[in-house]
Design a protein around this motif. Structure first.
Motif, mmCIF file in Angstrom:
data_model
loop_
_atom_site.group_PDB
_atom_site.id
_atom_site.type_symbol
_atom_site.label_atom_id
_atom_site.label_comp_id
_atom_site.label_asym_id
_atom_site.label_seq_id
_atom_site.Cartn_x
_atom_site.Cartn_y
_atom_site.Cartn_z
ATOM 1 N N UNK A 143 28.328 -60.686 6.010
ATOM 2 C CA UNK A 143 29.302 -60.317 7.179
ATOM 3 C C UNK A 143 30.781 -59.609 6.597
ATOM 4 N N UNK A 144 31.166 -60.140 5.483
ATOM 5 C CA UNK A 144 32.396 -60.091 4.948
ATOM 6 C C UNK A 144 32.586 -59.309 3.363
ATOM 7 N N UNK A 145 32.986 -58.352 2.946
ATOM 8 C CA UNK A 145 33.097 -58.003 1.835
ATOM 9 C C UNK A 145 33.941 -58.764 0.817
ATOM 10 N N UNK A 146 33.682 -58.601 -0.565
ATOM 11 C CA UNK A 146 34.534 -59.461 -1.435
ATOM 12 C C UNK A 146 36.071 -58.507 -1.735
ATOM 13 N N UNK A 147 37.062 -59.036 -2.108
ATOM 14 C CA UNK A 147 37.230 -60.432 -2.317
ATOM 15 C C UNK A 147 37.393 -61.515 -1.194
ATOM 16 N N UNK A 148 37.389 -60.812 0.051
ATOM 17 C CA UNK A 148 37.661 -61.523 1.161
ATOM 18 C C UNK A 148 36.615 -62.654 1.380
ATOM 19 N N UNK A 149 35.258 -62.369 1.076
ATOM 20 C CA UNK A 149 34.270 -63.021 1.218
ATOM 21 C C UNK A 149 34.482 -64.556 0.385
ATOM 22 N N UNK A 150 34.856 -64.126 -0.993
ATOM 23 C CA UNK A 150 35.301 -65.553 -1.780
ATOM 24 C C UNK A 150 36.337 -66.455 -1.080
ATOM 25 N N UNK A 151 37.346 -65.757 -0.558
ATOM 26 C CA UNK A 151 38.407 -66.424 0.191
ATOM 27 C C UNK A 151 37.818 -67.346 1.437
ATOM 28 N N UNK A 152 36.875 -66.527 2.252
ATOM 29 C CA UNK A 152 36.154 -67.225 3.163
ATOM 30 C C UNK A 152 35.529 -68.364 2.971
ATOM 31 N N UNK A 153 34.543 -68.392 1.714
ATOM 32 C CA UNK A 153 33.595 -69.177 1.340
ATOM 33 C C UNK A 153 34.615 -70.408 0.675
ATOM 34 N N UNK A 154 35.789 -70.170 0.246
ATOM 35 C CA UNK A 154 36.519 -71.245 -0.341
ATOM 36 C C UNK A 154 37.285 -72.050 0.959
ATOM 37 N N UNK A 155 37.852 -71.370 1.806
ATOM 38 C CA UNK A 155 38.476 -71.924 3.061
ATOM 39 C C UNK A 155 37.358 -72.794 4.116
ATOM 40 N N UNK A 156 36.285 -72.238 4.126
ATOM 41 C CA UNK A 156 35.295 -72.732 5.184
ATOM 42 C C UNK A 156 34.267 -73.654 4.583
ATOM 43 N N UNK A 157 33.802 -73.379 3.476
ATOM 44 C CA UNK A 157 32.796 -74.057 2.515
ATOM 45 C C UNK A 157 33.154 -74.944 1.522
ATOM 46 N N UNK A 158 34.460 -74.897 0.966
ATOM 47 C CA UNK A 158 35.012 -75.675 -0.241
ATOM 48 C C UNK A 158 34.806 -74.953 -1.385
ATOM 49 N N UNK A 159 33.913 -73.779 -1.516
ATOM 50 C CA UNK A 159 33.811 -73.078 -2.919
ATOM 51 C C UNK A 159 35.144 -72.508 -3.347
ATOM 52 N N UNK A 160 35.234 -72.747 -4.556
ATOM 53 C CA UNK A 160 36.562 -72.486 -5.310
ATOM 54 C C UNK A 160 36.077 -71.528 -6.509
ATOM 55 N N UNK B 252 32.093 -67.195 11.678
ATOM 56 C CA UNK B 252 30.926 -66.243 10.971
ATOM 57 C C UNK B 252 29.825 -67.060 10.308
ATOM 58 N N UNK B 253 30.131 -67.883 9.630
ATOM 59 C CA UNK B 253 29.224 -68.736 8.828
ATOM 60 C C UNK B 253 28.122 -69.484 9.806
ATOM 61 N N UNK B 254 28.950 -70.018 10.970
ATOM 62 C CA UNK B 254 27.965 -70.593 11.950
ATOM 63 C C UNK B 254 26.862 -69.632 12.841
ATOM 64 N N UNK B 255 27.712 -68.582 13.262
ATOM 65 C CA UNK B 255 26.611 -67.798 13.951
ATOM 66 C C UNK B 255 25.763 -66.998 13.002
ATOM 67 N N UNK B 256 26.331 -66.779 11.635
ATOM 68 C CA UNK B 256 25.482 -66.230 10.815
ATOM 69 C C UNK B 256 24.229 -67.000 10.473
ATOM 70 N N UNK B 257 24.112 -68.275 10.758
ATOM 71 C CA UNK B 257 22.889 -69.183 10.482
ATOM 72 C C UNK B 257 21.811 -68.902 11.396
ATOM 73 N N UNK B 258 22.407 -68.437 12.959
ATOM 74 C CA UNK B 258 21.577 -68.505 13.869
ATOM 75 C C UNK B 258 21.287 -67.219 14.682
ATOM 76 N N UNK B 259 22.513 -66.217 14.278
ATOM 77 C CA UNK B 259 22.480 -65.131 15.101
ATOM 78 C C UNK B 259 22.878 -64.103 14.320
ATOM 79 N N UNK B 260 22.521 -63.596 13.013
ATOM 80 C CA UNK B 260 23.004 -62.751 12.078
ATOM 81 C C UNK B 260 23.951 -61.879 12.415
ATOM 82 N N UNK B 261 23.214 -60.868 13.516
ATOM 83 C CA UNK B 261 23.944 -59.787 14.129
ATOM 84 C C UNK B 261 25.319 -60.161 14.778
#
Length: 290
Positions: A15-32, A224-233
């Motif tokens: 849903x999100x391009x880099x590098x913004x996707x990397x920031x989203x993974x960090x703040x939502x999923x704890x991936x640094x 984005x992550x939650x909806x993406x799991x069940x309704x990707x669109x």
């Protein structure tokens, strides 16, 4: 849980391009580890790396969401058990870093305190979290991440209200961001110098811009992550909205990180200097009116 975590990361990538996707993974999923080295260095030099960690703010969002969902159907005590369960699941989901564990323990204490009608006491909850974590793993005392998490939380609890009271009401939402940043910077400065040998000059103005954007970025990244799991669109649509605050944060951090004087290099100090600095800070906090 690991499979859901991986699927949520893939939903953010779609849903999100880099590098913004990397920031989203960090703040939502704890991936640094997914940030590029240059951007990671920009976050470090502007002292904004903490927004990538799972902290009390993100745990609080989860706790409030669970508690609000359970409030109409459960009594306070059972609701607090459900809230603690939600906090535990989220902490396991994002990996259980020192900052996440500290926030989870404090969040659990607050949840049970509300059930029994007790007022929230940040310093007591922080002390209990430190006791529990170091009793389970004494080696955490030598972890810089653990140390920074606790001194920053302590500084914000003790000093942020003081700074905010002295700032003008006309600053609006910037008042809390500036007060919290000043408190965190002062509390963490001795450790940052000892561990990394620099002090960020750009931190205060960067935080003044970034912190008001952060709540929206976190919320939309979660959705984005939650909806993406069940309704990707639908997740892709929300991802377009999430990109806006994420891009604002990334742009400000990259711009400030590229400034010639974004950080001052300072010779690393030893343990005696760090202890003396915190002793003086502690005396200053204790000497102020309660």
């Amino acid at each position: 849980i690991a499979r859901v975590h991986e699927a949520a990361a893939e939903a953010l990538n779609r849903a999100i391009s880099e590098p913004e996707a990397g920031l989203a993974r960090g703040i939502a999923l704890g991936q640094r580890a997914t940030l590029g080295p240059d951007l990671k260095d920009d976050f470090s030099r502007t002292n904004t790396s903490h927004i990538l960690a799972v902290d009390g703010y993100k745990v609080g969002l989860v706790a409030n969401a669970v508690e609000s969902a359970l409030r109409p159907i459960l009594n306070p005590l059972v609701r607090s058990l459900g809230t603690v369960g939600g906090i535990v699941l989220y902490t396991v989901f994002v990996g259980g870093s020192p900052s996440a564990l500290r926030a989870a323990i404090m969040g659990g204490i607050y949840a049970f305190g509300r059930a029994f009608g007790r007022p929230r006491d940040t310093l007591n909850a922080l002390a209990i979290a430190a006791l529990v974590m170091t009793a389970a793993n004494p080696f955490l005392l030598w972890s810089v991440a653990f140390q920074l998490s606790f001194v920053t939380s302590l500084g914000m609890a003790a000093l942020a209200p003081v700074f905010e009271a002295k700032l003008s009401q006309r600053l609006g939402i910037l008042r809390e961001a500036i007060g919290s940043t000043l408190a965190a910077e002062i509390a963490s400065a001795p450790l940052v110098v000892a561990a990394f040998g620099h002090i960020s000059v750009a931190s205060l103005p960067v935080h003044a811009v970034v912190m008001p954007l952060l709540p929206l970025a976190i919320l939309l990244s979660f959705l984005t992550a939650g909806f993406g799991l069940v309704l990707p669109a639908l997740g892709n649509v929300v991802g377009v909205l999430a990109w806006v605050p994420l891009a604002g944060i990334v742009g400000v951090v990259q711009w400030a990180g590229g400034l010639p004087l974004d950080a001052l290099t300072i010779p690393k100090v030893g343990l005696p200097v760090v202890l003396a600095a915190y002793a003086l800070l502690g005396l200053a906090i204790l000497s102020r009116p309660n």
